[in-house]
Design an enzyme around this catalytic site. Structure first.
Site, mmCIF file in Angstrom:
data_model
loop_
_atom_site.group_PDB
_atom_site.id
_atom_site.type_symbol
_atom_site.label_atom_id
_atom_site.label_comp_id
_atom_site.label_asym_id
_atom_site.label_seq_id
_atom_site.Cartn_x
_atom_site.Cartn_y
_atom_site.Cartn_z
ATOM 1 N N ASN A 1 1.167 -18.188 -3.523
ATOM 2 C CA ASN A 1 -0.206 -17.734 -3.272
ATOM 3 C C ASN A 1 -1.094 -18.284 -4.383
ATOM 4 O OD1 ASN A 1 -2.544 -16.284 -2.863
ATOM 5 N ND2 ASN A 1 -1.635 -14.265 -3.232
ATOM 6 N N LYS B 1 -4.217 -17.941 -4.572
ATOM 7 C CA LYS B 1 -5.384 -17.061 -4.724
ATOM 8 C C LYS B 1 -6.664 -17.907 -4.779
ATOM 9 C CE LYS B 1 -2.433 -13.591 -6.695
ATOM 10 N NZ LYS B 1 -2.284 -12.434 -7.545
ATOM 11 N N HIS C 1 -2.753 -8.146 1.157
ATOM 12 C CA HIS C 1 -2.437 -8.247 -0.270
ATOM 13 C C HIS C 1 -3.151 -7.112 -1.001
ATOM 14 C CE1 HIS C 1 -2.393 -9.754 -4.372
ATOM 15 N NE2 HIS C 1 -1.403 -10.541 -4.012
ATOM 16 N N GLU D 1 -4.843 -7.059 -3.580
ATOM 17 C CA GLU D 1 -6.206 -7.397 -4.016
ATOM 18 C C GLU D 1 -7.190 -7.200 -2.861
ATOM 19 O OE1 GLU D 1 -5.156 -11.259 -5.587
ATOM 20 O OE2 GLU D 1 -4.042 -10.239 -7.170
ATOM 21 N N GLU E 1 5.245 -5.752 -3.344
ATOM 22 C CA GLU E 1 4.604 -6.179 -4.588
ATOM 23 C C GLU E 1 4.043 -4.965 -5.332
ATOM 24 O OE1 GLU E 1 3.151 -10.523 -4.364
ATOM 25 O OE2 GLU E 1 1.683 -9.306 -3.327
ATOM 26 N N GLY F 1 0.430 -10.279 -11.709
ATOM 27 C CA GLY F 1 -0.352 -10.964 -12.736
ATOM 28 C C GLY F 1 -0.267 -10.321 -14.106
ATOM 29 N N SER G 1 4.690 -11.142 -10.823
ATOM 30 C CA SER G 1 5.140 -11.833 -12.044
ATOM 31 C C SER G 1 6.509 -12.516 -11.894
ATOM 32 C CB SER G 1 5.137 -10.873 -13.237
ATOM 33 O OG SER G 1 3.816 -10.441 -13.499
#
Ligand code: PGA
Length: 265
Positions: free
Chosen positions: A11, A13, A98, A100, A178, A184, A224
Site C-alpha cells: 500500500n 498510500k 483501511h 485511515e 491491522e 506506521g 509495521s
C-alpha cells in the site's frame, strides 16, 4: 506448506508522483521475475495507469490494486472512482476499509460492504481491513472489537449479495488484520496475538458464510511489517501474507518480504 496461497500486498498510500511511481514500478517488475507467489501493489489512483503500463511492458509477476473505490457504477459523484474504472486500468485488487479511511473519512461497515459488492461485480478482489485501536488493545478488547467489525460487515454484505442474487466465490475476499497502533508506528503485534486475531476473523467468516469459505479465505497481517519481522508472521497458521505500507515504498524491502513469504508458501 501453507494451506492457502501466500499473498503480499503493498500500500503506497498518498506517496509517489508519476516519475517516482514509474521508477519504483520498474524496480519491482525486475525483482518480481523471481517471485512465484501472488503479490500486488496499490499505488494512488493517478499513477495506476502508468504503473499498469510498466507491469505490462516488463511482464511483471505482480498485480495491480487500488486503495479505495466508490460503490456506485457511475453518475454525479464528484471526485469518486468506480469499480469499472479500476477494472479498466487493470486492477485485480482494491484495499477497502483501511483504518485511515475509517478514521479520517468515517467509513462504516455499511459503506465498506457496498464498496466490496461493487468490486465483486467487476471481478476485483477486495482486501478488507479491520483492526483495533491502542485503547481497545490495552483494555484487552481487540478480539471482541475485530469480531464485531467482521460480523457487522458480513451481515451487510450477505444481505446485499442476497438482494443482488450474487454467489460469493470461496477465495474472492481477502482480509487484512491491522492493529491501528501498529500501523506506521514501528511497533508490531506479537505474531501469536496476530495469529489469534486472524483465527477470530476466520471463525467469524465460518459463522457468517461457511466453513469452506473461511478455510479458503486469505487473511493478511498489516502494521509495521518489515524484512526483519515478516517471516515471524508468515510462520503463523492463520496468517497468509502481509499488507505492507512503509516498506512497500522501497523495492528491496518489499522484495525481501515477498521472498520470505515465498519460502513458507
Ligand atoms: P505500515 O502500514 O506497514 O507502514 O505500518 C500498513 C498499512 O497501513 O497497511
Amino acid at each position: 506448506m501453507k494451506k492457502r496461497g501466500m499473498f503480499v500486498a503493498g500500500n503506497w498510500k498518498m506517496n509517489k508522483n508519476y516519475a517516482e511511481a514509474v521508477k519504483l514500478a520498474q524496480e519491482l517488475s525486475y525483482r518480481s521475475q523471481q517471485w512465484n507467489i501472488e503479490s500486488c501493489i496499490c499505488p494512488p489512483y493517478l499513477v495506476l495507469k502508468g504503473v499498469a503500463h510498466v507491469f505490462a511492458f516488463d511482464r511483471a509477476k505482480i498485480k495491480l490494486g487500488a486503495q479505495n473505490v466508490f460503490w456506485a457504477e457511475d453518475g454525479a459523484y464528484t471526485g469518486e472512482i468506480s469499480a469499472s474504472m479500476l477494472k479498466d486500468v487493470g486492477c485485480a485488487y482494491a484495499i477497502i476499509g483501511h483504518s485511515e479511511r475509517r478514521e479520517i473519512f468515517h467509513e462504516d461497515s455499511t459503506q465498506i460492504a457496498k464498496k466490496v459488492l461493487a468490486l465483486l461485480k467487476q471481478g476485483i478482489s477486495p482486501i478488507v481491513c479491520c483492526g483495533e485501536s491502542l485503547e481497545l488493545y490495552e483494555r484487552g478488547q481487540g478480539s471482541a472489537h475485530v469480531t464485531k467489525q467482521i460480523r457487522e460487515f458480513c451481515s451487510v454484505l450477505s444481505a446485499e449479495l442476497e438482494t443482488e442474487n450474487i454467489l460469493l466465490a470461496k477465495d474472492q475476499l481477502v482480509f487484512a488484520y491491522e492493529p491501528i497502533w501498529a500501523i506506521g508506528s514501528g511497533r508490531v503485534a506479537s505474531p501469536e496475538y496476530a495469529n489469534q486475531l486472524a483465527s477470530d476473523i476466520r471463525r467469524q467468516l465460518a459463522s457468517c458464510f461457511s466453513e469452506e469459505l473461511a478455510q479458503s479465505t486469505r487473511i493478511l497481517y498489516g502494521g509495521s511489517v518489515k524484512p526483519a519481522n515478516s517471516s515471524l508472521f508468515f510462520e503463523q497458521e492463520h496468517i497468509d501474507g502481509a499488507l505492507v505500507g512503509g516498506a512497500a515504498l522501497d523495492a528491496e524491502d518489499f522484495s525481501t518480504i515477498v521472498e520470505s513469504a515465498q519460502k513458507l508458501g
